[in-house]
Design an enzyme around this catalytic site. Structure first.
Site, PDB file in Angstrom:
ATOM      1  N   GLU A 151       0.847  -1.188   0.000  1.00 20.01           N
ATOM      2  CA  GLU A 151       0.000   0.000   0.000  1.00 20.01           C
ATOM      3  C   GLU A 151       0.885   1.242   0.000  1.00 20.01           C
ATOM      4  O   GLU A 151       1.914   1.291   0.669  1.00 20.01           O
ATOM      5  CB  GLU A 151      -0.896   0.002   1.236  1.00 20.01           C
ATOM      6  CG  GLU A 151      -1.797   1.220   1.359  1.00 20.01           C
ATOM      7  CD  GLU A 151      -2.613   1.236   2.640  1.00 20.01           C
ATOM      8  OE1 GLU A 151      -3.704   1.840   2.646  1.00 20.01           O
ATOM      9  OE2 GLU A 151      -2.163   0.647   3.649  1.00 20.01           O
ATOM     10  N   LYS A 206      -9.911   1.733  -2.308  1.00 20.82           N
ATOM     11  CA  LYS A 206     -10.109   1.275  -0.933  1.00 20.82           C
ATOM     12  C   LYS A 206     -11.525   1.593  -0.473  1.00 20.82           C
ATOM     13  O   LYS A 206     -11.959   2.744  -0.502  1.00 20.82           O
ATOM     14  CB  LYS A 206      -9.082   1.945  -0.024  1.00 20.82           C
ATOM     15  CG  LYS A 206      -9.021   1.418   1.393  1.00 20.82           C
ATOM     16  CD  LYS A 206      -7.851   2.092   2.114  1.00 20.82           C
ATOM     17  CE  LYS A 206      -7.605   1.527   3.486  1.00 20.82           C
ATOM     18  NZ  LYS A 206      -6.425   2.179   4.118  1.00 20.82           N
ATOM     19  N   CYS A 260      -5.600  -2.881   2.910  1.00 25.66           N
ATOM     20  CA  CYS A 260      -5.351  -2.638   4.330  1.00 25.66           C
ATOM     21  C   CYS A 260      -6.601  -2.770   5.213  1.00 25.66           C
ATOM     22  O   CYS A 260      -7.011  -3.875   5.543  1.00 25.66           O
ATOM     23  CB  CYS A 260      -4.700  -1.269   4.508  1.00 25.66           C
ATOM     24  SG  CYS A 260      -3.828  -1.089   6.102  1.00 25.66           S
TER      25      CYS A 260
END
Length: 350
Positions: free
Chosen positions: A47, A117, A158
């Site tokens: 990331e 995301k 994440c």
């Protein structure tokens, strides 16, 4: 080294990330090449691999996808090394908004997938860490998977890994590997990341990979590192330490099926009692008529039997245009959604 359609080699590049974007891209290129030379067929980098991780940096380091220098570097790396490349993530700018975005590239250098995301990292652990991605970033609104010659792969970034429902949806989409480029910190990383990686793998009987940057104790945001891969048995099979490194795992799809046969939870779920539904799919068939309403607020509708004819046919599928009377709509309704409904027929003896 994996070599059949039932096995392939996955590499997670745990690279050092600094403030110089050009150096970050050069380092990523070198590490991707190293992974490919060691037999990796699918490679993931971390990331925010082109940028320090922090809300004040996202705007400065953001790029347009796929025309920015980071995407151009990833495209070339995938094509030069003939690999499937999960490009960690970069800050993306689009239509006046910023996103935390991963791109996926095929061995021909074509863009296979883009994942923004979905769940933004907004947490407040008093005395330890406060971070709010939503100060600068907007969330994505789509699930992302891509096909390889071996299996379908689901993609998150994440904080997405904390949401079990997302992994379940990927499982139901047919994914056998889930990859989460991420950068857990020194508070949540030691406490949670191994459990989350193992949990998502065990929940869904898939392989789960977490690709982190290396740890830099001088950075404003210190990544925990410890990139890892968990098997469908729910055990960590490969794990890095905190340093810059590359870890390799042979993904065994026969093993996935073996675990699913031994513990067949996919067939044992009580879908009559609970379910996880992808709301981006078309809405399921419903048995509620959306057009018929009583004129009053009464819940019940009363009929005087003496006013009915010799035979009155009432609808039970809620699809009739003559509701509450039947117009034969139950035939098409039953074919469409699997019901076995017919009308209620009331006859009156003279």
């Amino acid at each position: 080294m994996a070599s059949s359609l039932n096995k392939f080699r996955l590499a997670l590049v745990q690279m050092a990330v600094g403030a110089n974007k050009t150096e970050n891209l050069q380092r990523a290129t070198v590490k991707i090449q190293e992974a490919a030379q060691n037999g990796a067929q699918v490679v993931s980098i971390p990331e925010c691999f082109n940028s320090p991780y922090g809300t004040k940096y996202f705007g400065e380091y953001s790029e347009i996808i796929p025309d920015g220098p980071s995407c151009q570097a990833l495209q070339k790396a995938a094509k030069d090394n003939k690999i499937y490349l999960i490009g960690g993530s970069i800050p993306e700018k689009s239509d006046g908004k910023l996103y935390n975005t991963a791109t996926v590239w095929c061995p021909e250098g074509n863009l296979l997938a883009v994942h923004r995301k979905i769940h933004l990292f907004d947490i407040d652990v008093p005395g330890k860490i406060t971070f709010k991605e939503s100060e600068t970033l907007s969330p994505g609104n789509t699930f992302t998977s891509f096909d390889t010659p071996w299996c379908k792969v689901g993609l998150g970034i994440c904080y997405d890994i904390r949401f079990a429902e997302m992994g379940m949806i990927y499982r139901d989409m047919g994914c056998k590997l889930l990859v989460y480029p991420g950068a857990f910190n020194m508070t949540t990383g030691p406490a949670h990341i191994d459990t989350l990686v193992k949990g998502r793998a065990l929940d869904n009987q898939v392989y789960v990979a977490f690709a982190s940057p290396a740890r830099d104790n001088s950075a404003e945001y210190v990544a925990y590192a410890n990139s890892s891969v968990a098997s469908p048995w729910g055990e960590i099979v490969t794990q890095a330490d905190e340093t810059e490194t590359i870890i390799y795992t042979d993904i065994d799809l026969e093993y996935v099926q073996t675990i699913r046969n031994q513990i067949p939870i996919s067939f044992q779920r009580r879908n009559d009692l609970y379910s996880v539904h992808n709301n981006l799919d078309s809405k399921p068939e419903t048995r509620f008529n959306q057009t018929y309403q009583l004129e009053s607020k009464k819940v019940a509708e009363t009929f005087n039997v003496d006013e009915l004819g010799k035979k009155t046919v009432f609808c039970r599928c809620w699809e009739s245009k003559k509701f509450p009377l039947c117009d034969g709509a139950h035939g098409k309704h039953n074919q469409r959604c699997g019901d076995n409904l017919g009308p209620v027929i009331i006859t009156k003896n003279e």
